[in-house]
Design a protein around this motif. Structure first.
Motif, short mmCIF file in Angstrom:
data_model
loop_
_atom_site.label_atom_id
_atom_site.label_comp_id
_atom_site.label_asym_id
_atom_site.label_seq_id
_atom_site.Cartn_x
_atom_site.Cartn_y
_atom_site.Cartn_z
N VAL A 74 0.84 -1.20 0.00
CA VAL A 74 0.00 0.00 0.00
C VAL A 74 0.87 1.24 0.00
O VAL A 74 1.78 1.37 0.84
CB VAL A 74 -0.95 0.01 1.22
CG1 VAL A 74 -1.86 1.24 1.16
CG2 VAL A 74 -1.80 -1.26 1.25
N ALA A 75 0.59 2.13 -0.94
CA ALA A 75 1.34 3.38 -1.06
C ALA A 75 0.38 4.55 -0.93
O ALA A 75 -0.75 4.49 -1.42
CB ALA A 75 2.06 3.44 -2.40
N GLY A 76 0.83 5.62 -0.28
CA GLY A 76 -0.01 6.79 -0.15
C GLY A 76 0.80 8.07 -0.19
O GLY A 76 1.89 8.14 0.38
N ASN A 77 0.26 9.07 -0.87
CA ASN A 77 0.87 10.39 -0.93
C ASN A 77 0.05 11.36 -0.10
O ASN A 77 -1.19 11.38 -0.19
CB ASN A 77 0.93 10.87 -2.38
CG ASN A 77 1.37 12.32 -2.52
OD1 ASN A 77 0.57 13.19 -2.84
ND2 ASN A 77 2.64 12.58 -2.26
N SER A 78 0.72 12.16 0.73
CA SER A 78 0.07 13.22 1.51
C SER A 78 -1.02 12.62 2.40
O SER A 78 -0.75 11.75 3.23
CB SER A 78 -0.48 14.28 0.56
OG SER A 78 -0.84 15.45 1.26
N ALA B 66 3.90 12.35 3.40
CA ALA B 66 2.67 12.00 4.10
C ALA B 66 2.40 12.90 5.30
O ALA B 66 3.29 13.21 6.09
CB ALA B 66 2.74 10.54 4.57
N ILE B 67 1.13 13.29 5.45
CA ILE B 67 0.68 13.93 6.68
C ILE B 67 0.34 12.81 7.67
O ILE B 67 0.39 11.64 7.36
CB ILE B 67 -0.53 14.84 6.44
CG1 ILE B 67 -1.77 14.01 6.02
CG2 ILE B 67 -0.21 15.90 5.39
CD1 ILE B 67 -3.06 14.81 6.03
N VAL C 6 4.10 19.92 2.98
CA VAL C 6 4.47 19.14 4.16
C VAL C 6 5.99 19.17 4.25
O VAL C 6 6.67 18.64 3.38
CB VAL C 6 3.96 17.68 4.08
CG1 VAL C 6 4.26 16.96 5.39
CG2 VAL C 6 2.46 17.66 3.78
N HIS C 7 6.51 19.77 5.29
CA HIS C 7 7.95 20.02 5.36
C HIS C 7 8.75 18.73 5.27
O HIS C 7 8.39 17.71 5.89
CB HIS C 7 8.30 20.76 6.66
CG HIS C 7 9.64 21.40 6.63
ND1 HIS C 7 10.80 20.70 6.88
CD2 HIS C 7 10.02 22.68 6.35
CE1 HIS C 7 11.83 21.52 6.77
NE2 HIS C 7 11.39 22.72 6.44
N PRO C 8 9.84 18.74 4.49
CA PRO C 8 10.66 17.52 4.34
C PRO C 8 11.17 16.95 5.65
O PRO C 8 11.47 15.75 5.72
CB PRO C 8 11.82 17.99 3.45
CG PRO C 8 11.24 19.11 2.64
CD PRO C 8 10.29 19.82 3.58
#
Length: 300
Positions: free
Chosen positions: A118-122, A147-148, A245-247
């Protein structure tokens, strides 16, 4: 919607359908329990499954160019999360990470997928990590991209604006869209002005929807205190020019999840999988190869 905007919307929809077909991705709607979700799916039905989850105000399209590098030997599933895109918005549905994770689990069940990478962005990363915690039997590995869902050691440009009382996600006028769009990516893919104008108009029209979704997403506890419970192989992926979203947040995820690996991209922003699809997919494939090898060793 004026004629120009309507034309741009039709051009975008047509181009998206054509691109999906070119990559071997087919569209469907899948029962997610309390609603149905629009889903793109491709690859061999009996191949290792990969589920890709988009972020807040985005849609399944942001993963397509990444997915084209996986469909040869993976079953790829890209749900459009409730409240977004073609899945549609219904007030009061509930759009928190736990609610969305439950829907992803339901979609997997409906599609006959016991577990998946499972992959998710933000926001999708928040949902993916929540799925790993609330439904651990469903998750083989995690990819968390920008990711948040955890505290950020340093505030991003967007967070500073939100603290000052101006949320950059909430737009009243299409004239405000270019500045926001520039925050989302350092290397955005080309889109004709006609199409960008249509995207801007749709974004402004959905402001009320996005306000409710945003409240639901950020009205639940972050996962900082639960990261130690995640025990699947994890890749943390980040664009070093991320303004949303800060690195530094990558460190929070990587330090909290045992054995997590990190890869960063100096030239990318908030959506490296869309900005650098071939490169990020190659890194992800290498990660999946390591995960597969470690699984075989563990089974022996």
């Amino acid at each position: 919607m004026n004629r120009r905007t309507a034309l741009g919307a039709r051009v975008l929809a047509g181009a998206t359908r054509a691109e999906a077909r070119a990559y071997g991705l087919r569209e469907s709607r899948v029962d997610a329990g309390d609603t149905t979700l629009a889903v793109l799916e491709g690859g061999p039905a009996d191949a290792p499954p990969v589920v890709l989850l988009h972020g807040f105000t985005a849609d399944r399209v942001v993963w397509m160019r990444f997915a084209r590098h996986l469909v040869r030997d993976h079953r790829v599933v890209i749900p459009e999360l409730a409240g977004h895109g073609a899945s549609g918005f219904a007030r009061g549905t509930g759009f928190s990470a736990p609610a969305q994770a439950a829907r992803v689990a339901a979609v997997m069940e409906r599609l006959g997928i016991d577990d998946a990478h499972v992959a998710g962005n933000s926001m999708g990363g928040f949902v993916a990590a929540t799925l790993a915690l609330d439904h651990p039997e469903r998750v083989r590995s995690l990819l968390l991209s920008d990711a948040i869902g955890v505290a950020s050691p340093e505030p991003s440009e967007a967070e500073v604006q939100i603290r000052s009382g101006r949320n950059p996600f909430f737009l009243d006028d299409v004239a405000d869209f270019p500045a926001f769009y520039a925050m989302t990516m350092a290397r955005p893919p080309f889109a004709p002005r006609l199409v960008r104008d249509a995207i801007a108009a749709d974004y402004v029209a959905r402001r009320g929807d996005y306000e409710e979704i945003f409240t639901d997403v950020f009205d639940v506890a972050t996962l900082d205190d639960r990261l130690g419970e995640i025990d699947v192989p994890t890749l943390v992926m980040w664009g070093e020019q991320d303004r949303l979203v800060h690195p530094s947040t990558a460190r929070t995820w990587a330090d909290g999840i045992a054995g997590a690996r990190t890869v960063t991209y100096p030239e990318a922003g908030h959506m490296p999988m869309l900005e650098l699809p071939a490169r990020t997919a190659a890194d992800y494939r290498a990660f999946l190869a390591r995960v597969g090898a470690s699984t075989v060793i563990a089974e022996r």
